[in-house]
Design an enzyme around this catalytic site. Structure first.
Site, short mmCIF file in Angstrom:
data_model
loop_
_atom_site.label_atom_id
_atom_site.label_comp_id
_atom_site.label_asym_id
_atom_site.label_seq_id
_atom_site.Cartn_x
_atom_site.Cartn_y
_atom_site.Cartn_z
N THR A 236 0.82 -1.21 0.00
CA THR A 236 0.00 0.00 0.00
C THR A 236 0.85 1.26 0.00
OG1 THR A 236 -1.70 -1.17 1.20
CG2 THR A 236 -1.77 1.22 1.33
N GLY B 279 3.10 -2.72 8.87
CA GLY B 279 3.40 -2.91 10.29
C GLY B 279 4.86 -3.23 10.49
N GLU C 288 -6.44 -5.73 4.25
CA GLU C 288 -6.53 -6.96 3.44
C GLU C 288 -7.82 -7.01 2.62
OE1 GLU C 288 -4.14 -9.01 2.97
OE2 GLU C 288 -2.83 -8.02 4.43
#
Lengths: 666, 666
Positions: free
Chosen positions: A149, A188, A431
């Site tokens: 992303t 993350g 997701e």
């Protein structure tokens, strides 16, 4: 804690239970031997004192909180890596992952290392690449994340801006972020934790773009942890949840990596710059589907956690009277409270059942793929899309319903419910965003409907469309099977309506693509209805299967939960059923009463049902939900940990309040 | 910020608007002169540099964040106290209160000082008591809060455990907390900020309890801020929101206060211990109703803020394509996005309209009360209960819908949407929990239905019950008036159903009180349906009233919004309408199309509509919602403020990560 006695109400509730709680725990774990292993693992983890925070992390600054999370994450990983090497059964994922809720409540900075970095290397590398990276990644000699992303691009993978331009003089790819919106954003662990990542970028060879592919990229020096020259990396700041996930951003300034760092199991770039298209690009779907199947499992865990907390609190909390002359009652005796909470237990079981079914489907399709058979891949993909969308949103709403059902105390972080909501609602977006996923399933459904109209044989999950075409006017039955059939009628009706809407807009002169957008509200609703049909059918059939293998008492309780689930949803979508099925107002009135009857039947087993989820207090990490029910003592103990309570007068009094009040006097 | 240009998409959108944005701003403010005053006030506040945080407060520790909030709160109060003295119009509340969103985003520690402490002194004191405390409180020479809720008691006021035992030898009350659950818990500012509070306690005279009454109590020394002997006070810890509200706990150990500290406008305790019952205990309802009316206003502000953020972001964000060969489109062009967002604008207007109506009703009833006329008090109370319950839950869901509609970026605290959700959802619980309030209204509705059956004349808000009894079979009309009428049919049908359910359970041998509990799911639904009937009718009639006073273009837009609101809810409760009204499937199909038509009609005005809410960037305090639409620059600028981004390598690398990775190598 003043004493360690268990709350009297809970003792009484536990005495009322009509089934064997341990038996249900074993069913949910997947067998008694797994329960035993789970408990051993939990004993191992929770014997480590360093994993317990003296001061709850919510009191810390953003930075201190992160550092504390890294500290705990490394301790935890030292245990789990070793354990997972020695215990390779499928069932291990579930119980290893659920211990983390009690230790790093708001998400570990290593989440994407295990969740995406390792699986991507495992799934998309050549044997040589696996040789080079997989073992190192699994043992955490290198730490990674998955960077796809971008600041300006999420849902539209093809729109990613990061480029990987091939230089065949040096046999390198040049990674570059041509604009601010090209910065990777969200991964993350990326902020300050990882030294490697999978970067998804546009492959460009001789000025020609070949689409997006994954690369493995080292971004920080392994010895100093300094970002490598040409790498701009940092963290993206605080969020609604995931406070310790260390989400980061990443930009490249003509950063060079060797050609062999492109993961080449599918597509390849040869030394001379020849681009070799992957034989089967769809194989990459596997990881995506797996992640979504696991998310349905998370929905089970999140609703199980939340219902354990809210149900135990509702047994302990007394408030107001039902009969004016009698004492205050347990709030769980209010039918409105039962209405809020029992559906959460029932849904948790429904998610568990759906996960079982999806997992079987996934394993079967993966097995078929190794034999070169892709026939069932698109069905699996379509199913996992809409179910991920429906289960995550349902789970988030149900967790929030639990929180609200705990009144003011549910607003306390120490209840664990607010953090749980943050974690659960995040899954609606990550997701695959809910609407985007529904529309992906809708594409499959529109094709299926067109095929049904042509009399073709359909895949199992959409075969009901053919049935519906042949006999639309089925009589309604107020039975679980009848309800599941009714849900299929709603789905079929909505699929047809969406299909017709597209046709109508096309006939009115709109492009098919524009017509698709114009019909998209109906397409989303069709997908949702399809997922509800699947959920209701699967939870009932799985329940029957389970019930046939357990003690009669437990079997009955499982069937009551499944019935509650079906009746609840019937009442909830009554408008659709009245339009698309032959349900009558009288049927609905009867089901409304049955719903209330089921609440009363389930009431005495409520505590037993949540006890059976068998979360240790360390995992629940909740003042309201602990096994002993000592709610008020725990609320006070947690409050007293506040640094503001360490000193009788805060510095701000002398600095700000006193001069302010004195000025007011003048 | 690299440049100060406004985003091109927003410029284009603003050019498309069909109405005069400023005119709508004036309507929402209540007149052009109020807009002018509001802007002057905002200029005053936002010219103060000290109110701007260099480092966003979310990065700070809990304690530092509190201290920073006290700092800003005192600066802000210095301005607003002076301003409110000089500007006493009703309209001032709205614009003074909305500036705070940009300065102390997660609630001021003074919130309950102005919101409850001052109003309670004003409303429940004798003239002598007002003389002693009101001026001091208003100027903030003393700082207070309102302490009612206890650790073990919220909704059931009569169950409060704190005692105020009268000692007629010394003419004092002895305040005491007999147990842990008797501790006051929740009052804002109580933790470390206030030196006074209103304490609600059980009055006991000669071992006889007389019920709960309010006392004004000093709890900290004015010079040193030390808690007075016999007072245990502290803060309750972190919450889902309200991080800087400084909610606290409070316990008393035989703490003595003078008799005259009981607020005695109503009930009194004389020197000799004689208890004089209040002539009119119901008068205390006034403050409660006022607070709930203000909460409906907050719902307007919260949804206006959230929709401004989400709509501007949706105009700026491009993602995926509608036509494969054309560029990526603004996400607001997706009909599914319009479906999520335009109802938020429409609801915001509905809350505004409802507030106008409630405020008029409140003012009228307060006026009547001063003349000794209480006839309309219970109707007002019942109306404000169910509307507070419905509007707060709707607002919370809509704010969350805005957040989810912004995809991943909506999860960033810097979007302001997560904090806004925390603040909005808290209102579902505080000042009357949703279910409790619905059941209060239900009592009124059951009485009204019984009266209707007896042919009595009913109060205006429930007069539809009489109509419905006389002509149940009304034809359905797909007009706003027809929809509003249909909603009344649903309400009447559900009120009757709940009434009948109670009767049925009573006839089956249950006590009326038990029967009430057994029917409570239906009672709650009846109350909600009643509030939906009120909302739909009021928003339509208020819209017509407004539309008749503004330019035709604006009038048309306002009517489109109100129609969207009505049609949206018709589709949403179609199941109820199919059961309780004469709507047909064909009517629903037509309305489904009309809903989509309305989205398309509203689309070009979307930006104009949120611009008209006229929130300054400082108030929006959102990376996604600023007027210039420079979303990505702002996200990056905010992220770079993270203390983790101040140093290339975080200390945790050397402390934890490096040893961990090295161990993995072995």
């Amino acid at each position: 804690m003043e004493s360690h006695q268990v709350n009297q109400d809970l003792i009484k509730e536990r005495g009322r239970c009509t089934f064997n709680v341990k038996e249900l725990t074993h069913v949910l774990d997947g067998g008694e031997h797994i329960t035993t292993k789970r408990k051993q693992y939990e004993d191992l983890v929770f014997s480590i004192k360093e994993l317990k925070d003296e001061i709850p992390e919510e009191y810390l600054s953003h930075k201190d909180r992160y550092e504390n999370a890294v500290r705990k994450a490394t301790i935890l990983k030292n245990i789990s890596i070793k354990y997972l090497k020695e215990n390779t059964e499928d069932s291990t994922y579930g119980y290893v992952s659920r211990t983390v809720y009690g230790i790093i409540k708001d998400v570990s900075p290593f989440l994407l290392h295990s969740g995406m970095f390792v699986p991507t290397i495992a799934g998309q590398s050549t044997p040589e690449q696996k040789e080079e990276w997989l073992e190192k990644a699994m043992s955490m000699e290198i730490i990674g994340t998955y960077a796809q992303t971008e600041l300006g691009h999420g849902s539209n993978l093809r729109g990613l801006e990061t480029t990987a331009t091939y230089d065949n003089n040096t046999e390198e790819f040049i990674l570059h972020s041509p604009s601010l919106t090209a910065y990777k954003w969200w991964p993350g662990g990326l902020g300050s934790t990882v030294n490697h990542c999978i970067v998804v970028a546009q492959v460009i060879i001789n000025d020609k773009s070949h689409g997006v592919y994954p690369f493995i990229v080292q971004i920080r020096d392994l010895q100093t942890h300094m970002p490598l020259p040409g790498v701009k990396v940092g963290e993206i700041g605080p969020k609604m949840g995931f406070q310790t996930a260390n989400n980061g951003f990443l930009g490249f300034d003509n950063f060079r990596i060797p050609r062999k760092n492109m993961l080449m199991k599918n597509a390849q770039v040869l030394k001379d710059g020849t681009f070799v298209k992957g034989i089967n690009e769809k194989l990459a779907y596997g990881t995506m589907v797996l992640v979504r199947v696991n998310i349905v499992w998370d929905c089970f865990v999140h609703t199980a956690l939340a219902s354990t907390i809210a149900i135990r609190y509702s047994a302990v909390r007394h408030q107001s009277r039902i009969r004016a002359k009698e004492p205050e009652v347990q709030i769980m005796d209010y039918v409105t409270q039962q209405d809020k909470l029992f559906i959460v237990i029932a849904s948790s079981h429904a998610f568990n059942n759906m996960h079982t079914k999806l997992w079987k489907g996934y394993s079967k399709v993966m097995e078929e793929l190794t034999q070169g058979n892709q026939d069932n891949l698109s069905e699996l993909h379509a199913t996992s899309c809409c179910l991920k969308a429906t289960c995550t949103r349902d789970a988030a709403l149900l967790v929030e319903q639990c929180r609200l059902a705990c009144g003011g105390h549910g607003f306390m972080i120490s209840s664990h419910l607010p953090i749980l909501y943050g974690v659960t609602t995040a899954a609606v977006t990550y997701e695959g965003e809910q609407t985007v996923l529904y529309l992906q399933t809708a594409r499959y459904l529109m094709k299926a409907w067109a095929a049904a109209l042509q009399g073709k044989v359909l895949s199992p999950t959409v075969a009901y469309l053919t049935d519906w075409l042949s006999k639309t006017c089925q009589k309604w039955h107020n039975t679980p099977e009848g309800i599941a059939a009714g849900f299929r009628h709603v789905a079929a009706g909505k699929i047809k309506a969406a299909f017709d809407a597209i046709q109508k807009h096309t006939k009115a002169g709109h492009d098919p693509e524009v017509a698709w957008n114009m019909a998209s509200i109906q397409l989303v609703k069709a997908s949702e209805a399809h997922s509800r049909a699947l959920l209701s059918e699967v939870t009932w059939s799985e329940t029957l299967r389970k019930a046939s293998t357990v003690s009669p008492n437990l079997g009955q309780v499982l069937k009551q939960l499944a019935q509650l689930y079906l009746v609840y949803w019937t009442l909830n979508i009554s408008g659709d059923l009245l339009v698309y099925s032959n349900i009558s107002k009288d049927n609905l009135a009867i089901l409304r009463e049955r719903y209330e009857d089921l609440l009363a039947i389930i009431r005495p087993n409520a505590i037993g049902l949540v006890d059976a989820f068998d979360f240790r207090d360390e995992i629940l990490s909740s003042t309201l939900g602990a096994y002993d029910g000592r709610v008020y003592e725990r609320l006070m103990v947690e409050a007293l940990k506040s640094p503001l309570n360490r000193e009788p007068v805060n510095a701000s009094f002398h600095k700000y309040l006193k001069p302010f009040m004195e000025k007011a006097k003048l």
